[in-house]
Design a protein around this motif. Structure first.
Motif, PDB file in Angstrom:
ATOM      1  N   PRO A 179       0.807  -1.229   0.000  1.00 61.46           N
ATOM      2  CA  PRO A 179       0.000   0.000   0.000  1.00 61.46           C
ATOM      3  C   PRO A 179       0.836   1.273   0.000  1.00 61.46           C
ATOM      4  O   PRO A 179       0.352   2.327  -0.394  1.00 61.46           O
ATOM      5  CB  PRO A 179      -0.819  -0.125   1.291  1.00 61.46           C
ATOM      6  N   ALA A 180       2.077   1.201   0.450  1.00 59.50           N
ATOM      7  CA  ALA A 180       2.964   2.359   0.452  1.00 59.50           C
ATOM      8  C   ALA A 180       4.020   2.200  -0.635  1.00 59.50           C
ATOM      9  O   ALA A 180       4.530   1.099  -0.867  1.00 59.50           O
ATOM     10  CB  ALA A 180       3.649   2.517   1.813  1.00 59.50           C
ATOM     11  N   GLU A 181       4.324   3.297  -1.302  1.00 56.22           N
ATOM     12  CA  GLU A 181       5.429   3.282  -2.265  1.00 56.22           C
ATOM     13  C   GLU A 181       6.719   3.543  -1.478  1.00 56.22           C
ATOM     14  O   GLU A 181       6.935   4.641  -0.971  1.00 56.22           O
ATOM     15  CB  GLU A 181       5.242   4.353  -3.327  1.00 56.22           C
ATOM     16  N   ILE A 182       7.551   2.521  -1.382  1.00 50.40           N
ATOM     17  CA  ILE A 182       8.722   2.576  -0.503  1.00 50.40           C
ATOM     18  C   ILE A 182       9.987   2.836  -1.314  1.00 50.40           C
ATOM     19  O   ILE A 182      10.272   2.120  -2.281  1.00 50.40           O
ATOM     20  CB  ILE A 182       8.873   1.257   0.273  1.00 50.40           C
ATOM     21  N   THR A 183      10.729   3.841  -0.901  1.00 46.99           N
ATOM     22  CA  THR A 183      12.046   4.110  -1.486  1.00 46.99           C
ATOM     23  C   THR A 183      13.106   3.766  -0.447  1.00 46.99           C
ATOM     24  O   THR A 183      13.098   4.298   0.661  1.00 46.99           O
ATOM     25  CB  THR A 183      12.179   5.580  -1.895  1.00 46.99           C
ATOM     26  N   LEU A 184      14.008   2.859  -0.804  1.00 46.19           N
ATOM     27  CA  LEU A 184      15.107   2.487   0.072  1.00 46.19           C
ATOM     28  C   LEU A 184      16.357   3.259  -0.331  1.00 46.19           C
ATOM     29  O   LEU A 184      16.849   3.123  -1.458  1.00 46.19           O
ATOM     30  CB  LEU A 184      15.378   0.984  -0.018  1.00 46.19           C
ATOM     31  N   PHE A 185      16.858   4.074   0.588  1.00 46.92           N
ATOM     32  CA  PHE A 185      18.150   4.737   0.418  1.00 46.92           C
ATOM     33  C   PHE A 185      19.183   3.883   1.141  1.00 46.92           C
ATOM     34  O   PHE A 185      19.131   3.744   2.370  1.00 46.92           O
ATOM     35  CB  PHE A 185      18.124   6.146   1.001  1.00 46.92           C
ATOM     36  N   MET A 186      20.108   3.325   0.380  1.00 47.50           N
ATOM     37  CA  MET A 186      21.081   2.393   0.949  1.00 47.50           C
ATOM     38  C   MET A 186      22.490   2.947   0.807  1.00 47.50           C
ATOM     39  O   MET A 186      22.979   3.156  -0.301  1.00 47.50           O
ATOM     40  CB  MET A 186      20.984   1.037   0.229  1.00 47.50           C
ATOM     41  N   ALA A 187      23.170   3.193   1.947  1.00 49.44           N
ATOM     42  CA  ALA A 187      24.552   3.657   1.889  1.00 49.44           C
ATOM     43  C   ALA A 187      25.418   2.575   1.244  1.00 49.44           C
ATOM     44  O   ALA A 187      25.276   1.387   1.538  1.00 49.44           O
ATOM     45  CB  ALA A 187      25.052   3.977   3.296  1.00 49.44           C
ATOM     46  N   TYR A 188      26.293   2.976   0.361  1.00 52.09           N
ATOM     47  CA  TYR A 188      27.061   2.032  -0.452  1.00 52.09           C
ATOM     48  C   TYR A 188      27.875   1.072   0.424  1.00 52.09           C
ATOM     49  O   TYR A 188      28.759   1.490   1.156  1.00 52.09           O
ATOM     50  CB  TYR A 188      28.009   2.787  -1.385  1.00 52.09           C
ATOM     51  N   PRO A 189      27.587  -0.246   0.344  1.00 51.75           N
ATOM     52  CA  PRO A 189      28.332  -1.230   1.140  1.00 51.75           C
ATOM     53  C   PRO A 189      29.535  -1.782   0.372  1.00 51.75           C
ATOM     54  O   PRO A 189      29.729  -1.492  -0.815  1.00 51.75           O
ATOM     55  CB  PRO A 189      27.283  -2.322   1.376  1.00 51.75           C
ATOM     56  N   LYS A 190      30.316  -2.611   1.022  1.00 51.55           N
ATOM     57  CA  LYS A 190      31.474  -3.234   0.395  1.00 51.55           C
ATOM     58  C   LYS A 190      31.050  -4.377  -0.522  1.00 51.55           C
ATOM     59  O   LYS A 190      29.969  -4.943  -0.397  1.00 51.55           O
ATOM     60  CB  LYS A 190      32.423  -3.787   1.465  1.00 51.55           C
ATOM     61  N   GLY A 191      31.970  -4.738  -1.428  1.00 49.90           N
ATOM     62  CA  GLY A 191      31.802  -5.924  -2.255  1.00 49.90           C
ATOM     63  C   GLY A 191      30.536  -5.902  -3.090  1.00 49.90           C
ATOM     64  O   GLY A 191      30.135  -4.867  -3.619  1.00 49.90           O
ATOM     65  N   ASP A 192      29.912  -7.068  -3.173  1.00 52.22           N
ATOM     66  CA  ASP A 192      28.696  -7.186  -3.979  1.00 52.22           C
ATOM     67  C   ASP A 192      27.440  -7.191  -3.100  1.00 52.22           C
ATOM     68  O   ASP A 192      26.378  -7.657  -3.528  1.00 52.22           O
ATOM     69  CB  ASP A 192      28.737  -8.454  -4.835  1.00 52.22           C
ATOM     70  N   LYS A 193      27.559  -6.659  -1.891  1.00 47.72           N
ATOM     71  CA  LYS A 193      26.410  -6.665  -0.980  1.00 47.72           C
ATOM     72  C   LYS A 193      25.221  -5.897  -1.552  1.00 47.72           C
ATOM     73  O   LYS A 193      24.072  -6.244  -1.288  1.00 47.72           O
ATOM     74  CB  LYS A 193      26.804  -6.074   0.371  1.00 47.72           C
TER      75      LYS A 193
END
Length: 248
Positions: free
Chosen positions: A77-91
Motif C-alpha cells: 500500500p505504500a510506495e517505498i524508497t530504500l536509500f542504501m549507503a554504499y556497502p562493500k563488495g557485492d552486498k
C-alpha cells in the motif's frame, strides 16, 4: 500461471491484444513450450495486470488476447524508497534483490561519511545496468506488479534534501534518541503513508552528526532492537516489518 512484464506500448487497446517480444517470447515458445490458448498474466510494470490467452506464438514475438484487467495484488500500500549507503563488495546486489522481493519501489545508493566503498561516476554508470537487471529479474521471480527502479548514487546531503518527497521517512540508527521501529510503524497503521522513505547506513553506520542532520531534516530515527544488524540485513528487517504491519 506464467507471468511476464511488457511495456504499455505493447498493448493494443483497439484490438484488445498485447505483444510479448524478445527473450520472453523465445522463453514462451522454446523453454516453456506453451501453446496457443494457454493462459498467461502480463504486467505493464506500473501496477496493472492483464489476464490473457495466447493467440500466436513465435520465437521473436507472441500475441495474447486480453481477457481481464485488474490492479496488481502484489504491490504494497505504500510506495517505498530504500536509500542504501554504499556497502562493500557485492552486498548491494543482494540488498537490491531482497528489497525488490520485500516491496521496495525504488532503491537509491548513496555515499555517507563511513562508506568504505566509493564508486567512481564511470563505474557507477556501468554497474547501474547490472543492478537494474537484478531488480527486474527479482520482480519477475516474486510476482511484483511493477519493476522497481535502481537510481544513480547520491551524496548524503542529497538524500536529506529529498525528505519533502515523502509522507514519512525512517532513518535507521543505533545511537541514542531513537524510537522503536515497531512503535513508529504502529502509529502509521491507521493512515498508511502513500510515499515512505527508508534510510540505512553502510558497515559503519552513521556518525552522530549525520544522525542529527537527518533528524533536523525531518527523518524519524528508529532503532531495530537490541542486536546490531549487518548493513545488508537491516533493509530486509525494516521492509519485512513494514510488510507485516501494513499488509498482513
Amino acid at each position: 500461471m506464467a507471468r511476464f512484464f511488457i511495456s504499455p506500448e505493447d498493448i493494443d487497446r483497439g484490438e484488445n491484444t498485447a505483444a510479448i517480444r524478445g527473450e520472453d517470447a523465445y522463453h514462451i515458445a522454446r523453454s516453456l513450450r506453451m501453446a496457443e490458448g494457454d493462459a498467461v498474466t502480463l504486467c505493464d510494470g506500473h501496477g496493472t495486470d492483464y489476464s490473457c490467452r495466447l493467440t500466436r506464438i513465435r520465437d521473436d514475438e507472441c500475441t495474447a488476447e486480453i481477457l481481464a484487467t485488474h490492479p496488481s495484488e502484489s504491490e504494497p500500500p505504500a510506495e517505498i524508497t530504500l536509500f542504501m549507503a554504499y556497502p562493500k563488495g557485492d552486498k548491494l546486489e543482494t540488498v537490491i534483490q531482497k528489497a525488490v522481493e520485500l516491496g521496495a519501489a525504488k532503491i537509491i545508493p548513496f555515499e555517507s561519511s563511513r562508506c568504505i566503498k566509493r564508486p567512481s561516476a564511470e563505474k557507477d554508470e556501468r554497474r547501474l545496468t547490472r543492478l537494474t537487471r537484478i531488480a527486474k529479474e527479482a520482480a519477475k521471480q516474486c510476482g511484483r506488479g511493477r519493476i522497481p527502479e535502481v537510481l544513480p548514487t547520491l551524496r548524503f546531503r542529497e538524500v536529506l534534501a529529498r525528505r519533502c518527497d515523502f509522507d514519512a521517512a525512517l532513518f535507521a540508527y543505533e545511537g541514542s534518541g531513537t524510537l522503536s521501529l515497531r512503535s513508529v510503524l504502529e502509529g502509521m497503521r491507521e493512515n498508511v503513508p502513500r510515499r515512505l522513505a527508508v534510510v540505512v547506513g553502510s558497515e559503519g553506520g552513521f556518525s552522530q552528526d549525520e544522525a542529527e542532520a537527518a533528524q533536523t531534516a525531518g527523518f524519524t530515527p528508529v532503532n531495530l532492537g537490541p542486536r546490531i544488524l549487518r548493513c545488508e540485513t537491516a533493509p530486509d528487517y525494516i521492509l519485512s516489518a513494514i510488510s507485516y504491519t501494513f499488509e498482513l
